[in-house]
Design a protein around this motif. Structure first.
Motif, short mmCIF file in Angstrom:
data_model
loop_
_atom_site.label_atom_id
_atom_site.label_comp_id
_atom_site.label_asym_id
_atom_site.label_seq_id
_atom_site.Cartn_x
_atom_site.Cartn_y
_atom_site.Cartn_z
N LEU A 1 -1.99 17.23 -9.63
CA LEU A 1 -2.89 18.00 -8.41
C LEU A 1 -2.68 17.09 -7.16
CD1 LEU A 1 -6.82 17.42 -9.57
CD2 LEU A 1 -5.61 18.68 -9.57
N ASN A 2 -0.72 16.27 -7.08
CA ASN A 2 -0.32 15.95 -6.64
C ASN A 2 -1.13 14.59 -6.07
OD1 ASN A 2 1.97 17.45 -6.50
ND2 ASN A 2 0.54 19.04 -4.85
N LEU A 3 -1.83 14.34 -6.63
CA LEU A 3 -3.02 13.26 -6.13
C LEU A 3 -1.72 11.53 -6.70
CD1 LEU A 3 -5.86 13.83 -7.97
CD2 LEU A 3 -5.40 13.71 -5.19
N PRO A 4 -1.88 10.96 -5.62
CA PRO A 4 -1.24 9.66 -5.39
C PRO A 4 -1.83 8.41 -6.42
CG PRO A 4 -2.38 9.02 -3.40
CD PRO A 4 -2.34 11.17 -4.21
N GLU A 5 -0.94 7.25 -7.24
CA GLU A 5 -1.74 6.27 -7.55
C GLU A 5 -2.56 5.37 -6.60
OE1 GLU A 5 -1.06 6.23 -10.97
OE2 GLU A 5 -1.05 7.71 -10.25
N PRO A 6 -2.77 4.55 -7.46
CA PRO A 6 -3.83 3.56 -6.22
C PRO A 6 -2.95 2.37 -5.40
CG PRO A 6 -4.46 3.69 -8.84
CD PRO A 6 -3.30 4.52 -8.90
N GLY A 7 -3.83 1.93 -4.15
CA GLY A 7 -2.86 1.55 -3.52
C GLY A 7 -2.76 -0.20 -3.40
N ASN B 1 0.71 -1.25 -0.04
CA ASN B 1 0.20 -0.14 0.26
C ASN B 1 0.59 1.26 -0.07
OD1 ASN B 1 -2.73 0.91 -0.29
ND2 ASN B 1 -2.38 1.46 2.06
N THR B 2 1.95 1.10 -0.98
CA THR B 2 2.70 2.23 -0.63
C THR B 2 2.38 3.38 -1.71
OG1 THR B 2 5.05 0.99 -1.02
CG2 THR B 2 5.14 3.00 -1.69
#
Length: 774
Positions: A751-757, A738-739
């Motif tokens: 948007l500084n949104l991370p990728e899927p967990g 879950n990085t």
């Protein structure tokens, strides 16, 4: 205990010498072996039906054989050297589009490879291949990147016809049903000689699926579930061959929720905003796809017609269009609801493929019609527009494409093969909606090429050479657009602004390449390809003028753009000895008048702007890098693979890297197979992988650097028998820890949104085969 059958064989060369280490795959199964030092292989199977095996070895053309446990369960397979030998023409339904004799790096991806990737789209499933990446927008929207090139520099061919579906945009996915693909051939590097202007960066060939033998009916049901976004998918297919009359039908669907990310907040424009329940709001979606193929197979060859429809409806995170407000990000329970903004894409396609063989010649004809309709919907006020007759439709892009390709392959003596090819295409684009980005246009493109191939020996060639020349021409007819203006109360003023003028541009140029393969022994093989290619600018690059939401910029075309000219060198060195094989594929290229988007110092003048204006420019550029892939099989059921990939580029005019360049990365995979044949469980395959991605600090002006990351994954593939039904179950875990990480090629990275967990994918496949002659 269930009864077991054996399929045995030996792989030899033309001199009947055993080929050790040849790859033997039991198609539509998780079983894969490498031949022993004496060239032998053995598979244990559970049902008395027909099985197809694919045999591959370095320097030889792939061969497929069909075995039956009770009537013919053993075979000696004699592999042909990879030079094309056409004296005895056989059409097997896959055509001869395969470029196994190419002097470039060519990778084959099978259905089992795609299943093991278990990603949300066809493009994402290709990313384990070294040198292949994806520009993605959340889950389900992805476009291919080969060695740092994408958009109109990468050609996707579906059964010989170029896929056309507004691929110029970074937020535009590829309209391909991932369940309807059985085998893919990837050409890394320029392939303009064979395929034309848009293949400057590489080609993804979706090869035709072979039909069953006469009297055979095959069915398949596949189900898929993904934990991260609660995706539920189903695909069912039936295909058969009745006295040479062919048919195939497939239906696929997917539905998914908003996807999870390992974060509860993100930073946008200096503000910290919440992510409720660690789910990205409005990223749910659905797909509904079908395809029907019918045709005829005779001694002279094969002809088929395929009709397909791809439909995808997927939401976009509110910050992708306009500015996200607090109420748009609030928690809500209807996670499958597809709100605004969203995409609604429908792609119709009709393909006609014919292969006709006689004497020492093969004629291939591929024709196609495509209708792509892309709707981008959003609330008008988020773009500072009042109520319009278009409602929530910001863009309604409608592209019709007509394609016709033909190739004549002739053997000229025992050592020479000559290919003549012609290609033609007509595209017509229209648009609607309250926003404007690209104009209406009509594009004509056509070209012809000649390719000559030589092998020093038709039986066991050590040297092979190829050389070719191609001519292409095209014309854009672009129409003027007048855009209505709105006042500060979001009401139309009755005035209009000219976004682009009428424009007609013509282009013509030549491409050429020479290449060689040298196989000094069964252990070593070398390939070298040197060529020059060109690409004509697209209508979008010439005449776009509007805010491209999601890319966060106003894109401005340049009507004075000239064609790009590229000079490329590709090299491949392969070593294979016993239990180990390794391939190194470096490349270098120089481009004159390379077209790219560059930021200006001014903001958009449009009321909905508030973004910098980026304009299409040209500059000299260079690319270099390569891939290294090594396989090691210490024992027959254990395989270890490691791969490295690196690409770098440089804008020679401004001394800066080009944008959207994938970072250096490494991938390690371990696979272990157990054959149990006990009870219901008959075989088991365990695999684990680790991907390490470096920091990407080589970025263009105004492009953010991206920190590196490490991802762990793994899975289990199994074969089961319940009664008379034989089926497969696969469980795959992605991002097991879950990085939290940023993907450099993601739209949402802005948007500084991370990728899927963390994601757990479960796939069930039930194949059935019937002999209608019995």
């Amino acid at each position: 205990m269930a009864q077991s059958f054996s399929l045995r064989g030996q792989v030899v060369d033309e001199d009947l010498q055993a080929i050790a280490g040849a790859q033997v795959e039991l198609l539509n199964s998780v079983q894969l072996q490498f031949t022993t030092s004496e060239g032998f292989f053995t598979f244990n199977v559970l049902t008395d039906t027909l099985y197809t095996l694919a045999i591959r070895s370095l320097g030889y053309a792939e061969q497929r054989v069909t075995l039956s446990p009770t009537t013919q369960n053993s075979v000696q397979v004699r592999l042909q050297p990879s030079a094309k030998i056409l004296a005895e023409v056989q059409i097997d339904g896959t055509g001869i589009r395969s470029t196994s004799t190419s002097s470039q790096a060519v990778i084959t991806v099978t259905r089992s490879d795609l299943d093991q990737s278990a990603e949300g789209s066809f493009v994402d499933a290709l990313t384990p291949v070294a040198g292949i990446n994806a520009i993605n927008t959340g889950v389900g929207i992805a476009k291919p990147v080969i060695r740092g090139m994408s958009y109109n520099r990468i050609m996707v061919n579906d059964q010989g016809v170029k896929q056309e579906g507004q691929q110029w945009g970074s937020d535009h996915g590829l309209e391909i049903d991932q369940f309807d693909v059985q085998q893919v051939e990837i050409i890394k590097g320029p392939a303009s000689l064979r395929y034309g202007s848009d293949a400057m960066g590489g080609v993804i060939n979706i090869l035709p699926t072979p039909f069953p033998e006469r009297g055979q009916l095959q069915t398949e049901v596949k189900g898929i579930y993904q934990y991260n976004n609660n995706l539920r998918g189903l695909s069912a297919a039936a295909e058969g061959n009745h006295q040479g009359w062919l048919y195939r039908l497939r239906y696929s669907q997917q539905d998914f929720d908003n996807y999870r990310v390992p974060a509860d907040r993100f930073t946008y424009a200096g503000f910290e905003l919440p992510i409720y329940d660690e789910r990205l709001r409005n990223t749910a979606g659905q797909e509904r796809n079908f395809a029907f193929t019918t045709g005829l197979k005779r001694d002279w060859g094969q002809s088929t017609v395929k009709i397909s429809r791809f439909h995808q409806r997927v939401g976009l995170f509110p910050g992708a269009v306009g500015i996200p407000s607090g109420y748009q990000l609030q928690r809500y329970d209807q996670r499958r609801s597809i709100g605004l903004p969203r995409q609604d894409n429908t792609h119709w396609k009709v393909l006609w493929n014919t292969q006709y063989g006689w004497d020492r010649s093969i004629l291939e004809i591929d024709a196609g019609y495509q209708h792509n309709q892309r709707l981008e919907e959003s609330l008008p006020h988020t773009q500072n527009v009042g109520q319009t007759a278009d409602g929530t439709v910001a863009h309604d892009l409608r592209l019709r494409t007509y394609s016709l390709n033909a190739r004549l392959i002739q053997e000229m003596g025992s050592q020479w093969t000559v290919t003549y090819g012609v290609q033609g295409q007509r595209m017509q684009n229209n648009y609607g909606g309250f926003e404007f980005l690209i104009p209406a246009f009509t594009t004509w493109q056509g070209g012809g090429f000649t390719l000559v191939e030589y092998a020093d020996s038709p039986v066991n060639p050590r040297w092979q050479f190829n050389a070719g020349l191609r001519f292409d021409g095209g014309q854009h007819e672009i129409l003027e657009h007048q855009q209505p203006l709105y006042d500060e109360t979001l009401q139309p003023t009755g005035e209009f602004e000219q976004r682009n003028a009428d424009l007609t541009r013509q282009f013509a140029d030549v491409s050429g390449a020479v290449g060689a393969q040298w196989q000094p022994s069964s252990t070593w093989q070398m390939k070298l390809n040197v060529g020059t290619s060109f690409r004509m600018p697209t209508a979008i690059e010439l005449a776009s003028n509007g805010v491209h939401h999601g890319t966060f910029r106003h894109e401005l075309g340049n009507p004075d753009l000239q064609s790009e000219r590229g000079y490329q060198l590709d090299y491949a060195l392969t070593y294979q000895q016993g239990k180990i094989s390794s391939t190194l594929t470096p490349f270098v290229a120089y481009y004159d008048q390379y077209i790219y988007l560059a930021p200006t110092a001014s903001f958009s003048r449009l009321p909905s702007g508030s973004q910098l204006t980026w304009e299409f420019r040209q500059a000299d550029a260079s690319f270099w890098g390569g891939e290294w892939v090594t396989n090691y099989q210490p024992i027959s059921n254990l395989n270890v693979q490691a791969s490295l990939e690196y690409v770098a580029n440089y804008n020679l005019d401004f001394q800066l890297p080009l944008p959207l360049t994938p970072p250096f990365s490494a991938l390690g995979e371990v696979t272990y197979q157990i054959i149990t044949q006990q009870g219901w469980l008959q075989s088991l395959e365990l695999h684990g992988d680790v991907r390490w991605v470096a920091d990407q600090n080589r970025v263009d002006r105004n492009e953010r650097a991206t920190p590196g990351y490490t991802l762990l994954g793994g899975g289990i593939s199994s074969e089961w028998l319940m009664g008379d039904t034989f089926f497969n179950i696969m469980v795959q875990v992605d991002n097991a820890l879950n990085t939290q990480y940023l993907h450099h090629l993601s739209r949402y990275r802005l948007l500084n949104l991370p990728e899927p967990g963390r994601n757990v994918v479960v796939t069930l496949r039930v194949p059935l085969s019937f002999n209608l002659n019995s």
